[in-house]
Design a protein around this motif. Structure first.
Motif, PDB file in Angstrom:
ATOM      1  N   THR A 294       0.844  -1.198   0.000  1.00  0.00           N
ATOM      2  CA  THR A 294       0.000   0.000   0.000  1.00  0.00           C
ATOM      3  C   THR A 294       0.881   1.250   0.000  1.00  0.00           C
ATOM      4  N   GLY A 295       0.681   2.103  -0.994  1.00  0.00           N
ATOM      5  CA  GLY A 295       1.499   3.307  -1.117  1.00  0.00           C
ATOM      6  C   GLY A 295       2.849   3.079  -1.754  1.00  0.00           C
ATOM      7  N   CYS A 296       3.189   1.831  -2.031  1.00  0.00           N
ATOM      8  CA  CYS A 296       4.472   1.495  -2.631  1.00  0.00           C
ATOM      9  C   CYS A 296       4.428   1.750  -4.133  1.00  0.00           C
ATOM     10  N   LEU A 297       5.576   1.980  -4.744  1.00  0.00           N
ATOM     11  CA  LEU A 297       5.679   2.100  -6.190  1.00  0.00           C
ATOM     12  C   LEU A 297       6.258   0.805  -6.745  1.00  0.00           C
ATOM     13  N   VAL A 298       5.568   0.205  -7.696  1.00  0.00           N
ATOM     14  CA  VAL A 298       6.035  -1.010  -8.363  1.00  0.00           C
ATOM     15  C   VAL A 298       6.487  -0.632  -9.767  1.00  0.00           C
ATOM     16  N   SER A 299       7.748  -0.887 -10.055  1.00  0.00           N
ATOM     17  CA  SER A 299       8.324  -0.596 -11.360  1.00  0.00           C
ATOM     18  C   SER A 299       8.490  -1.896 -12.123  1.00  0.00           C
ATOM     19  N   ALA A 300       7.987  -1.934 -13.369  1.00  0.00           N
ATOM     20  CA  ALA A 300       8.039  -3.166 -14.157  1.00  0.00           C
ATOM     21  C   ALA A 300       8.240  -2.835 -15.625  1.00  0.00           C
ATOM     22  N   ASP A 301       8.731  -3.836 -16.384  1.00  0.00           N
ATOM     23  CA  ASP A 301       8.981  -3.628 -17.798  1.00  0.00           C
ATOM     24  C   ASP A 301       7.697  -3.751 -18.604  1.00  0.00           C
ATOM     25  N   ALA A 302       7.831  -3.671 -19.929  1.00  0.00           N
ATOM     26  CA  ALA A 302       6.658  -3.587 -20.805  1.00  0.00           C
ATOM     27  C   ALA A 302       5.779  -4.825 -20.758  1.00  0.00           C
ATOM     28  N   LEU A 303       6.339  -5.973 -20.380  1.00  0.00           N
ATOM     29  CA  LEU A 303       5.525  -7.186 -20.307  1.00  0.00           C
ATOM     30  C   LEU A 303       4.364  -7.016 -19.338  1.00  0.00           C
ATOM     31  N   HIS A 304       4.586  -6.254 -18.269  1.00  0.00           N
ATOM     32  CA  HIS A 304       3.567  -6.087 -17.228  1.00  0.00           C
ATOM     33  C   HIS A 304       2.690  -4.856 -17.444  1.00  0.00           C
ATOM     34  N   THR A 305       2.879  -4.181 -18.558  1.00  0.00           N
ATOM     35  CA  THR A 305       2.029  -3.026 -18.856  1.00  0.00           C
ATOM     36  C   THR A 305       0.690  -3.541 -19.368  1.00  0.00           C
ATOM     37  N   GLN A 306      -0.102  -4.031 -18.446  1.00  0.00           N
ATOM     38  CA  GLN A 306      -1.393  -4.634 -18.741  1.00  0.00           C
ATOM     39  C   GLN A 306      -2.457  -3.972 -17.864  1.00  0.00           C
ATOM     40  N   ALA A 307      -3.649  -3.852 -18.397  1.00  0.00           N
ATOM     41  CA  ALA A 307      -4.737  -3.240 -17.636  1.00  0.00           C
ATOM     42  C   ALA A 307      -5.059  -4.059 -16.388  1.00  0.00           C
ATOM     43  N   ASP A 308      -5.004  -5.389 -16.491  1.00  0.00           N
ATOM     44  CA  ASP A 308      -5.292  -6.238 -15.329  1.00  0.00           C
ATOM     45  C   ASP A 308      -4.258  -6.029 -14.230  1.00  0.00           C
ATOM     46  N   THR A 309      -2.991  -5.905 -14.618  1.00  0.00           N
ATOM     47  CA  THR A 309      -1.942  -5.670 -13.626  1.00  0.00           C
ATOM     48  C   THR A 309      -2.119  -4.316 -12.968  1.00  0.00           C
ATOM     49  N   GLU A 310      -2.468  -3.322 -13.769  1.00  0.00           N
ATOM     50  CA  GLU A 310      -2.695  -1.986 -13.220  1.00  0.00           C
ATOM     51  C   GLU A 310      -3.857  -1.994 -12.239  1.00  0.00           C
ATOM     52  N   LYS A 311      -4.937  -2.684 -12.591  1.00  0.00           N
ATOM     53  CA  LYS A 311      -6.096  -2.747 -11.705  1.00  0.00           C
ATOM     54  C   LYS A 311      -5.750  -3.449 -10.397  1.00  0.00           C
ATOM     55  N   TYR A 312      -4.902  -4.472 -10.483  1.00  0.00           N
ATOM     56  CA  TYR A 312      -4.493  -5.179  -9.267  1.00  0.00           C
ATOM     57  C   TYR A 312      -3.656  -4.267  -8.369  1.00  0.00           C
ATOM     58  N   LEU A 313      -2.705  -3.562  -8.959  1.00  0.00           N
ATOM     59  CA  LEU A 313      -1.804  -2.725  -8.157  1.00  0.00           C
ATOM     60  C   LEU A 313      -2.499  -1.478  -7.638  1.00  0.00           C
ATOM     61  N   ALA A 314      -3.030  -0.672  -8.548  1.00  0.00           N
ATOM     62  CA  ALA A 314      -3.615   0.612  -8.156  1.00  0.00           C
ATOM     63  C   ALA A 314      -5.016   0.473  -7.600  1.00  0.00           C
ATOM     64  N   GLY A 315      -5.799  -0.469  -8.131  1.00  0.00           N
ATOM     65  CA  GLY A 315      -7.175  -0.629  -7.681  1.00  0.00           C
ATOM     66  C   GLY A 315      -7.313  -1.450  -6.420  1.00  0.00           C
ATOM     67  N   GLU A 316      -6.773  -2.684  -6.438  1.00  0.00           N
ATOM     68  CA  GLU A 316      -6.943  -3.590  -5.299  1.00  0.00           C
ATOM     69  C   GLU A 316      -5.941  -3.334  -4.181  1.00  0.00           C
ATOM     70  N   ARG A 317      -4.670  -3.129  -4.526  1.00  0.00           N
ATOM     71  CA  ARG A 317      -3.632  -3.038  -3.503  1.00  0.00           C
ATOM     72  C   ARG A 317      -3.265  -1.597  -3.124  1.00  0.00           C
ATOM     73  N   ARG A 318      -3.855  -0.615  -3.766  1.00  0.00           N
ATOM     74  CA  ARG A 318      -3.601   0.805  -3.454  1.00  0.00           C
ATOM     75  C   ARG A 318      -2.127   1.160  -3.560  1.00  0.00           C
ATOM     76  N   ALA A 319      -1.475   0.597  -4.571  1.00  0.00           N
ATOM     77  CA  ALA A 319      -0.072   0.904  -4.829  1.00  0.00           C
ATOM     78  C   ALA A 319       0.026   1.773  -6.078  1.00  0.00           C
ATOM     79  N   HIS A 320       1.222   2.275  -6.363  1.00  0.00           N
ATOM     80  CA  HIS A 320       1.484   3.036  -7.577  1.00  0.00           C
ATOM     81  C   HIS A 320       2.312   2.182  -8.529  1.00  0.00           C
ATOM     82  N   TYR A 321       2.355   2.599  -9.791  1.00  0.00           N
ATOM     83  CA  TYR A 321       3.120   1.839 -10.770  1.00  0.00           C
ATOM     84  C   TYR A 321       3.937   2.780 -11.650  1.00  0.00           C
ATOM     85  N   LEU A 322       5.000   2.220 -12.217  1.00  0.00           N
ATOM     86  CA  LEU A 322       5.804   2.863 -13.252  1.00  0.00           C
ATOM     87  C   LEU A 322       6.073   1.791 -14.294  1.00  0.00           C
ATOM     88  N   PHE A 323       5.404   1.885 -15.439  1.00  0.00           N
ATOM     89  CA  PHE A 323       5.454   0.855 -16.471  1.00  0.00           C
ATOM     90  C   PHE A 323       6.130   1.382 -17.727  1.00  0.00           C
TER      91      PHE A 323
END
Length: 291
Positions: free
Chosen positions: A92-121
């Protein structure tokens, strides 16, 4: 008598193949989990004529500590394994940095929607619509907000970063878009290469300006350096360990050793590795504080 006797090879083999990988992960004092860098790597030496190589997905802090590592199920992808890797980690509140393979809407929804984290894709052509939208932003009119350069490994490199508001980007929770221009000149040949990397993030300008975003992008490349050290200095790709949890546990042991070796003050990991090997029955345990 103050003597140390090494376990038999059979005992070491049994422990490595049967011990739960989570136990080794718990030995790692990852510390600050404000940023987690996610990337996968295959232990190619574990391949057999009937099974594919063990594919491992790790989440690492910018300081080089692997907080968690899981094995990707055979015939599965890193995309699904990401949820398994982060399931037991408070992000929660953490930033998850991942490469282009993980630039998926489902992954974004899991991180930002369910887990309240941030992303850098990273954004590449595997998401053609998103890539076209990000690339079409008015980068030519945007000012360069951050510049840095360095020399090493026989080359000089300059990186410039531009940041724009992610207007019209069809990706959930995307607030800012980045373009990183890399200018690299090889010292031996004088050859110059120029590349552009595009990224999207859910961090706002107040949470992360251009300087911080540029450092986060730079930090992401460190996990590739970790995999390189495991492959080259520790011979991970030539290791034939393949039974049970062996490939995952061996990789985690290497993850644990690399920050320790890096902190010894030697010029390189191989040099530190050799120094420890000169007294292999005492120095490794001494470094770990074990009697």
């Amino acid at each position: 008598l103050g003597l140390r006797q090494a376990p038999s090879p059979a005992s070491i083999r049994r422990v490595l193949t049967s011990a739960e990988p989570a136990l080794l992960c718990s030995l790692n004092t990852a510390g600050d989990l404000a940023v987690l860098i996610v990337d996968g790597n295959a232990a190619r030496g574990s391949r057999t004529p009937t099974t594919q190589a063990a594919h491992l997905l790790a989440a690492m802090t910018p300081a080089g500590h692997v907080a968690v590592q899981v094995r990707v199920a055979d015939k599965a992808s890193e995309i699904a394994a990401l949820k398994d890797a982060l399931a037991g980690v408070g992000i929660t509140g953490c930033l998850v940095s991942a490469d282009a393979l993980h630039t998926q809407a489902d992954t974004e929804k899991y991180l930002a929607g369910e887990r309240r984290a941030h992303y850098l894709f990273t954004v590449k052509a595997n998401q053609p619509t998103l890539f076209a939208q990000v690339k079409a932003l008015p980068w030519a009119q945007a000012p360069v907000l951050h510049t840095e350069g360095d020399r090493g490994h026989g080359r000089a490199e300059v990186r410039t970063t531009k940041v724009l508001t992610a207007t019209g980007i069809a990706f959930p929770h995307a607030v800012q878009a980045l373009r990183v221009h890399r200018w690299v000149r090889e010292a031996a040949t004088g050859k110059v290469t120029r590349t552009y990397a595009y990224l999207v993030t859910s961090l706002s300008a107040e949470q992360a300006g251009a300087h911080r975003l540029a450092r986060l992008v730079r930090c992401h490349w460190r996990i590739e350096a970790l995999h390189h050290i495991r492959d080259v200095s520790f011979g991970e790709d030539t290791s034939r360990v393949r039974t049970g949890h062996g490939p995952l546990n061996m990789a985690m042991l290497r993850n644990l050793a690399i920050p320790i070796l890096a902190g010894l003050g030697h010029a390189s990991i191989p040099e530190a590795y050799r120094w420890v090997g000169y007294e292999c029955f005492t120095r490794p345990l001494d470094l770990l504080g074990l009697p």
